[in-house]
Design a protein around this motif. Structure first.
Motif, PDB file in Angstrom:
ATOM      1  N   LEU A   1      -0.936  -7.872   5.632  1.00  0.00           N
ATOM      2  CA  LEU A   1      -0.767  -6.740   4.715  1.00  0.00           C
ATOM      3  C   LEU A   1      -0.396  -7.219   3.313  1.00  0.00           C
ATOM      4  O   LEU A   1      -0.866  -6.661   2.313  1.00  0.00           O
ATOM      5  N   TRP A   2       0.454  -8.237   3.221  1.00  0.00           N
ATOM      6  CA  TRP A   2       0.817  -8.799   1.913  1.00  0.00           C
ATOM      7  C   TRP A   2      -0.422  -9.339   1.217  1.00  0.00           C
ATOM      8  O   TRP A   2      -0.641  -9.105   0.025  1.00  0.00           O
ATOM      9  N   TRP A   3      -1.265 -10.073   1.982  1.00  0.00           N
ATOM     10  CA  TRP A   3      -2.496 -10.648   1.418  1.00  0.00           C
ATOM     11  C   TRP A   3      -3.430  -9.551   0.926  1.00  0.00           C
ATOM     12  O   TRP A   3      -4.011  -9.658  -0.158  1.00  0.00           O
ATOM     13  N   LEU A   4      -3.572  -8.464   1.684  1.00  0.00           N
ATOM     14  CA  LEU A   4      -4.423  -7.358   1.265  1.00  0.00           C
ATOM     15  C   LEU A   4      -3.871  -6.702   0.001  1.00  0.00           C
ATOM     16  O   LEU A   4      -4.633  -6.282  -0.879  1.00  0.00           O
ATOM     17  N   GLY A   5      -2.545  -6.606  -0.078  1.00  0.00           N
ATOM     18  CA  GLY A   5      -1.931  -6.076  -1.294  1.00  0.00           C
ATOM     19  C   GLY A   5      -2.224  -6.944  -2.504  1.00  0.00           C
ATOM     20  O   GLY A   5      -2.452  -6.433  -3.610  1.00  0.00           O
TER      21      GLY A   5
END
Length: 279
Positions: free
Chosen positions: A105-109
């Motif tokens: 999720l951090w990477w997608l953000g």
């Protein structure tokens, strides 16, 4: 009235009325499924919320507090009817899976922040992941239903950790751990009430675990909590209705309805995400 709804959703949805109507339907369905039938309806709720908000990251964030509200209703409804042993074998893997899902999720953000597209890249990728997961679980359900013999294995720490890890990842990304947990729980020969109670305990623990990572990622903020206010009554009513329906509606009929709707919604999300990625 429209101004009040706009204040509640705080710009998190393109249309406040659609958000409240579709969001309330999603909240009622997943609460009903979790409290009465072991959680499978949660697979449909996130695609519905993604449709309502237009952004899967926002939908994932909004859904977590709603899940926790219904968790507590279900928790006290099935209090101490669960199998602690069955749930405990899943917990080590669940922690690791949640950590990995949080990193994704951090990477997608980060992709969203770096994107110059009209439709942020990270959100489109997550929408595609949610659609593919939903469609994959439909296929998994069909395969399982056509098998003459159920999946059989003896629940021990290593396979419990494996199932818990996969469930932790899918739960963090799409609140979609129910099929994985169901496959694991069904091998343990529990009756319907003990099965639902054990699944309830697992989701109660798992969703509390996701709160801190979601806060650190900035997914949960005042606007998100404000957006869920109109949806909380539907979540509570859905959970209570699910407990009442447990002994009155067959699991087969409920599951059939959910998976038909899930197939339609998954196809729509895949189409929208692919169109957005190709634009």
């Amino acid at each position: 009235m429209i101004e009040l709804l706009n204040w509640f959703v705080a710009g998190k949805a393109p249309d406040a009325v659609v958000f409240v109507l579709v969001g309330s339907l999603a909240a009622a369905i997943f609460s009903m499924g979790k409290a009465g039938f072991g959680g499978g309806a949660g697979l449909l709720a996130l695609p519905l919320l993604t449709f309502a908000t237009g952004d899967p990251l926002v939908a994932v964030a909004i859904m977590l507090p709603l899940l926790i509200v219904s968790d507590y209703v279900a928790f006290f409804s099935w209090y101490r009817q669960w199998s602690v042993k069955a749930v405990s074998l899943l917990l080590p893997g669940m922690v690791l899976g949640t950590a990995l899902g949080t990193w994704i999720l951090w990477w997608l953000g980060q992709l969203n922040q770096q994107s110059t597209r009209d439709k942020p890249l990270g959100s489109q990728v997550l929408m595609l992941i949610i659609g593919l997961l939903a469609l994959g679980f439909v296929i998994l359900h069909i395969v399982r239903s056509r098998r003459k013999e159920p999946f059989n294995f003896k629940p021990v720490l290593w396979n419990g950790s494996l199932f818990g890890g996969v469930a932790g990842i899918t739960s963090t990304l799409a609140h979609a751990a129910a099929p994985i947990v169901t496959i694991y729980m069904v091998t343990q020969g529990m009756d319907k009430r003990r099965f639902v109670a054990s699944a309830t305990l697992y989701f109660w623990v798992g969703n509390q675990l996701k709160v801190l990572p979601f806060l650190l990622l900035g997914l949960l903020d005042l606007n998100v909590f404000r957006a869920i206010i109109p949806l909380i009554p539907a979540a509570i009513v859905g959970a209570l209705l699910g407990v009442w329906l447990n002994g009155r509606v067959s699991q087969q009929l409920f599951t059939l309805i959910i998976y038909v709707l899930l197939t339609i919604t998954a196809a729509e999300l895949i189409y929208r995400s692919v169109s957005g990625l190709m634009a």
